[in-house]
Design an enzyme around this catalytic site. Structure first.
Site, PDB file in Angstrom:
ATOM      1  N   GLY A 200       0.809  -1.223   0.000  1.00 29.28           N
ATOM      2  CA  GLY A 200       0.000   0.000   0.000  1.00 29.28           C
ATOM      3  C   GLY A 200       0.837   1.265   0.000  1.00 29.28           C
ATOM      4  O   GLY A 200       2.061   1.220  -0.128  1.00 29.28           O
ATOM      5  N   GLY A 202       2.470   4.903   1.310  1.00 24.99           N
ATOM      6  CA  GLY A 202       3.156   5.371   2.500  1.00 24.99           C
ATOM      7  C   GLY A 202       2.244   6.168   3.420  1.00 24.99           C
ATOM      8  O   GLY A 202       2.269   5.979   4.645  1.00 24.99           O
ATOM      9  N   VAL A 205      -0.646   3.061   4.684  1.00 26.60           N
ATOM     10  CA  VAL A 205      -0.112   1.923   5.449  1.00 26.60           C
ATOM     11  C   VAL A 205       1.037   2.380   6.350  1.00 26.60           C
ATOM     12  O   VAL A 205       1.077   2.079   7.552  1.00 26.60           O
ATOM     13  CB  VAL A 205       0.370   0.806   4.495  1.00 26.60           C
ATOM     14  CG1 VAL A 205       0.951  -0.360   5.285  1.00 26.60           C
ATOM     15  CG2 VAL A 205      -0.770   0.335   3.608  1.00 26.60           C
ATOM     16  N   GLY A 206       1.967   3.142   5.760  1.00 25.66           N
ATOM     17  CA  GLY A 206       3.117   3.620   6.542  1.00 25.66           C
ATOM     18  C   GLY A 206       2.657   4.484   7.708  1.00 25.66           C
ATOM     19  O   GLY A 206       3.122   4.315   8.846  1.00 25.66           O
ATOM     20  N   GLU A 244      17.126   5.486   7.839  1.00 27.20           N
ATOM     21  CA  GLU A 244      18.216   5.476   6.844  1.00 27.20           C
ATOM     22  C   GLU A 244      17.776   6.403   5.726  1.00 27.20           C
ATOM     23  O   GLU A 244      16.890   6.049   4.946  1.00 27.20           O
ATOM     24  CB  GLU A 244      18.411   4.056   6.298  1.00 27.20           C
ATOM     25  CG  GLU A 244      18.842   3.042   7.332  1.00 27.20           C
ATOM     26  CD  GLU A 244      20.273   3.237   7.784  1.00 27.20           C
ATOM     27  OE1 GLU A 244      20.962   4.103   7.224  1.00 27.20           O
ATOM     28  OE2 GLU A 244      20.689   2.526   8.695  1.00 27.20           O
ATOM     29  N   CYS A 278      21.418   5.920  -2.380  1.00 29.80           N
ATOM     30  CA  CYS A 278      21.600   6.856  -1.268  1.00 29.80           C
ATOM     31  C   CYS A 278      23.079   7.164  -1.034  1.00 29.80           C
ATOM     32  O   CYS A 278      23.448   8.271  -0.663  1.00 29.80           O
ATOM     33  CB  CYS A 278      20.992   6.284   0.003  1.00 29.80           C
ATOM     34  SG  CYS A 278      21.632   4.642   0.389  1.00 29.80           S
TER      35      CYS A 278
HETATM   36  P1  NAD Z   1      10.302   7.943   0.100  1.00 26.59           P
HETATM   37  O1  NAD Z   1      10.689   8.598   1.370  1.00 26.59           O
HETATM   38  O2  NAD Z   1       9.419   8.667  -0.831  1.00 26.59           O
HETATM   39  O3  NAD Z   1       9.541   6.570   0.411  1.00 26.59           O
HETATM   40  C1  NAD Z   1      10.144   5.554   1.186  1.00 26.59           C
HETATM   41  C2  NAD Z   1       9.056   4.670   1.786  1.00 26.59           C
HETATM   42  O4  NAD Z   1       8.325   5.456   2.741  1.00 26.59           O
HETATM   43  C3  NAD Z   1       8.030   4.156   0.776  1.00 26.59           C
HETATM   44  O5  NAD Z   1       7.699   2.824   1.101  1.00 26.59           O
HETATM   45  C4  NAD Z   1       6.857   5.081   1.002  1.00 26.59           C
HETATM   46  O6  NAD Z   1       5.625   4.502   0.664  1.00 26.59           O
HETATM   47  C5  NAD Z   1       6.944   5.314   2.503  1.00 26.59           C
HETATM   48  N1  NAD Z   1       6.247   6.519   2.984  1.00 26.59           N
HETATM   49  C6  NAD Z   1       5.936   7.639   2.287  1.00 26.59           C
HETATM   50  N2  NAD Z   1       5.254   8.501   3.080  1.00 26.59           N
HETATM   51  C7  NAD Z   1       5.152   7.923   4.301  1.00 26.59           C
HETATM   52  C8  NAD Z   1       4.581   8.325   5.547  1.00 26.59           C
HETATM   53  N3  NAD Z   1       3.971   9.500   5.687  1.00 26.59           N
HETATM   54  N4  NAD Z   1       4.682   7.502   6.601  1.00 26.59           N
HETATM   55  C9  NAD Z   1       5.319   6.310   6.482  1.00 26.59           C
HETATM   56  N5  NAD Z   1       5.866   5.862   5.327  1.00 26.59           N
HETATM   57  C10 NAD Z   1       5.785   6.662   4.247  1.00 26.59           C
HETATM   58  O7  NAD Z   1      11.655   7.493  -0.598  1.00 26.59           O
HETATM   59  P2  NAD Z   1      11.865   6.785  -2.005  1.00 26.59           P
HETATM   60  O8  NAD Z   1      11.632   7.784  -3.081  1.00 26.59           O
HETATM   61  O9  NAD Z   1      11.114   5.495  -2.037  1.00 26.59           O
HETATM   62  O10 NAD Z   1      13.416   6.420  -1.925  1.00 26.59           O
HETATM   63  C11 NAD Z   1      14.412   7.321  -2.241  1.00 26.59           C
HETATM   64  C12 NAD Z   1      15.026   7.906  -0.989  1.00 26.59           C
HETATM   65  O11 NAD Z   1      15.464   6.874  -0.140  1.00 26.59           O
HETATM   66  C13 NAD Z   1      16.245   8.747  -1.280  1.00 26.59           C
HETATM   67  O12 NAD Z   1      16.213   9.939  -0.525  1.00 26.59           O
HETATM   68  C14 NAD Z   1      17.401   7.883  -0.831  1.00 26.59           C
HETATM   69  O13 NAD Z   1      18.557   8.572  -0.463  1.00 26.59           O
HETATM   70  C15 NAD Z   1      16.789   7.154   0.314  1.00 26.59           C
HETATM   71  N6  NAD Z   1      17.518   5.922   0.576  1.00 26.59           N
HETATM   72  C16 NAD Z   1      18.297   5.835   1.686  1.00 26.59           C
HETATM   73  C17 NAD Z   1      19.031   4.685   1.939  1.00 26.59           C
HETATM   74  C18 NAD Z   1      19.894   4.541   3.178  1.00 26.59           C
HETATM   75  O14 NAD Z   1      20.225   3.413   3.534  1.00 26.59           O
HETATM   76  N7  NAD Z   1      20.266   5.590   3.853  1.00 26.59           N
HETATM   77  C19 NAD Z   1      18.978   3.631   1.039  1.00 26.59           C
HETATM   78  C20 NAD Z   1      18.185   3.753  -0.083  1.00 26.59           C
HETATM   79  C21 NAD Z   1      17.442   4.902  -0.302  1.00 26.59           C
END
Ligand code: NAD
Length: 471
Positions: A200, A202, A205-206, A244, A278
């Site tokens: 679902g 973010g 579900v998140g 992360e 990242c």
């Molecule tokens: P994102 O933050 O948009 O989404 C990440 C996850 O969070 C998704 O599953 C999304 O559905 C969920 N989400 C969104 N809104 C939420 C909320 N309000 N509450 C809870 N969950 C929610 O990130 P993305 O576009 O999927 O990924 C890219 C980002 O991830 C980049 O900034 C990258 O640097 C970071 N990243 C970090 C690492 C690390 O280990 N530090 C690794 C990979 C990616």
């Protein structure tokens, strides 16, 4: 056209209570390849309830029981590496070489966690005091799309090693690979309710995982913006959090570095997974007196970083994952030009003959000032900023002049000097003379790159709570 309508709750595939349907788009050609029925809050609460029930017994499991489960997961995920890789290539355009590496790293994370668990004493005692490390309870695990398969495995591995039960929320751009992964999970025959997966959004579900009082811990990988929301909203129920987040990692070439090796490696780090990593080394810091040589070497080695079909093993840069991501990268390239940086290679628009999908030109800017937007913000695409420095102190200052602190890279032949520089860099991981990984080493960031660490004993400890018994 594939359809996905089920979640994985209490050891079974169950129909979604939520009704919203989302299309999955192949970024190579912009065409829909699957329809997914998304979960609502009720699906999420059912998964949390299953995890809560399972925790009453799994929370008391022994190291041996957890180790057996980790080994089973390793076997079932390893058996499907090719299928997982193919799904990553199809649904978000991950270049196949990178996708295969990431999936294998995911499978290996289960064995690495098992090894770390054996090394981690869960009970310590002295005089009349005994300290036990107790699992925190139900954990919500939230993954991003760019290496979803790895994060599903790594987060579950640490949580299981700690004795936690989980509800996982994979990225909404990763549902095809998640389907394959769920088949591996089912095949591993875990105790019912130990691992539940809800497909679902973010913000549905998140957000429920973050809000729900029956979830003790959130382990999140994703953007800094969402990470901050989780920390703020999770405070209401005193959530333990591991975050992360993003990065803008410096790659310092010291003036005695072997540029013929260091520059291709630097480009490899910047363009890995089409720059959607990242830990990408997206700021290349080079000595001013060798700038011309750096520019020439970059131009010479660029043909080794072809952009194109992600299923082709020769491709290094595939399409961006979404149209939005494509627009985002274009807007940063425009911004860089407006701010006065010089385009050495690449630039705006699609590469020739790749107009159909979300392809961008791998772009390298020179004459970048570290204050520019392209040097400060995470672009999450194949865009590298070359920044020149005068002295070693200057290089260290520029490297640390960022809100982020996830990763850094340093190259040089005088190892003592490289180590001295590394000791002054504010980052969770620093790789010397190349790209390196160690699944027992902690991974995570300083500053806005996050809170806490994953992998190794550090990753398991993030799911544990110390309890002292004093006689
Ligand atoms: P994102 O933050 O948009 O989404 C990440 C996850 O969070 C998704 O599953 C999304 O559905 C969920 N989400 C969104 N809104 C939420 C909320 N309000 N509450 C809870 N969950 C929610 O990130 P993305 O576009 O999927 O990924 C890219 C980002 O991830 C980049 O900034 C990258 O640097 C970071 N990243 C970090 C690492 C690390 O280990 N530090 C690794 C990979 C990616």
């Amino acid at each position: 056209m594939k359809t996905i309508t089920k979640h994985y709750i209490d050891g079974a595939f169950v129909e979604s209570h939520g009704h919203e349907v989302m299309d999955i788009i192949n970024p190579t050609n912009g065409k829909a390849i699957a329809h997914v029925t998304l979960a609502d809050e009720e699906d999420t609460r059912r998964a949390i309830a299953a995890a809560k029930r399972a925790f009453t017994s799994f929370g008391r499991s022994t190291k041996e029981e957890r180790a057996k489960i980790l080994n089973r997961l390793y076997e079932t995920v390893s058996a499907r590496v090719d299928d997982l890789t193919a799904a990553m290539v199809e649904e978000y355009g991950g270049p196949v070489q990178f996708a295969a590496y990431i999936v294998q790293a995911g499978a290996n994370a289960f064995l690495a966690a098992e090894k770390a668990l054996q090394e981690l004493p869960l009970t310590r005692s002295w005089e009349k005091t005994t300290v036990t490390l107790e699992p925190v309870g139900v954990a919500g695990l939230i993954t991003p799309w760019n290496a979803n398969a790895l994060f599903l495995c790594a987060k579950l591995a640490s949580a299981v090693a700690a004795g936690c039960t989980v509800v996982m929320k994979p990225s909404e751009l990763s549902f095809l690979q998640t389907q394959v992964w769920l088949e591996c999970l089912h095949e591993a025959r875990l105790p019912k309710g130990l691992c539940n997966v809800v497909i679902g959004r973010g913000d549905v579900v998140g957000a429920e995982l973050v809000r729900n009082p029956d979830v003790a811990k959130i382990s999140f990988t994703g953007s800094s913006a969402v990470g901050k929301t989780i920390m703020r909203d999770g405070a209401v129920t005193m959530k333990r959090v591991t975050l992360e987040l993003g990065g803008k990692s410096p790659n310092i070439l010291l003036d005695d570095a072997d540029f013929d090796n260091a520059i291709p490696t630097a480009l490899g780090s910047a363009f890995m997974n089409s720059g959607q990593v990242c830990a990408a080394g997206s700021r290349l810091l080079v000595p001013k007196n060798r700038l011309d040589e750096v520019k020439q070497t970059i131009v010479n080695v660029m043909p080794a970083f072809p952009v194109g079909d992600p299923a082709d093993p020769k491709t290094v840069v595939g399409p961006m994952a979404t149209q939005k991501q494509y627009e985002r990268v274009q807007s940063y390239i425009r911004k860089g030009i407006e701010e006065g940086a010089e385009v050495l290679v690449g630039g705006e628009g699609h590469p020739k003959d790749l107009e159909a999908g979300y392809f961008v030109k791998p772009t390298i800017f020179v004459n970048v000032n570290n204050d520019m937007t392209i040097a400060q913000e995470e672009i999450f695409g194949p865009v590298l900023c070359v920044i020149s420095y005068e002295t070693e102190e200057d290089a260290i200052r520029i490297a640390n002049d960022t809100d982020f602190g996830l990763h850094a890279y340093i190259s040089g032949t005088d190892l003592q000097r490289v180590r001295r520089v590394a000791s002054q860099i504010l980052a969770g991981r620093i790789a010397i003379n190349g790209m390196r990984d160690d699944q027992q080493a902690p991974f995570g960031g300083f500053k806005h790159s996050g809170v806490g660490r994953e992998f190794g004993t550090f990753g398991i400890e993030a799911f544990l709570e110390p309890k002292a018994i004093l006689e």
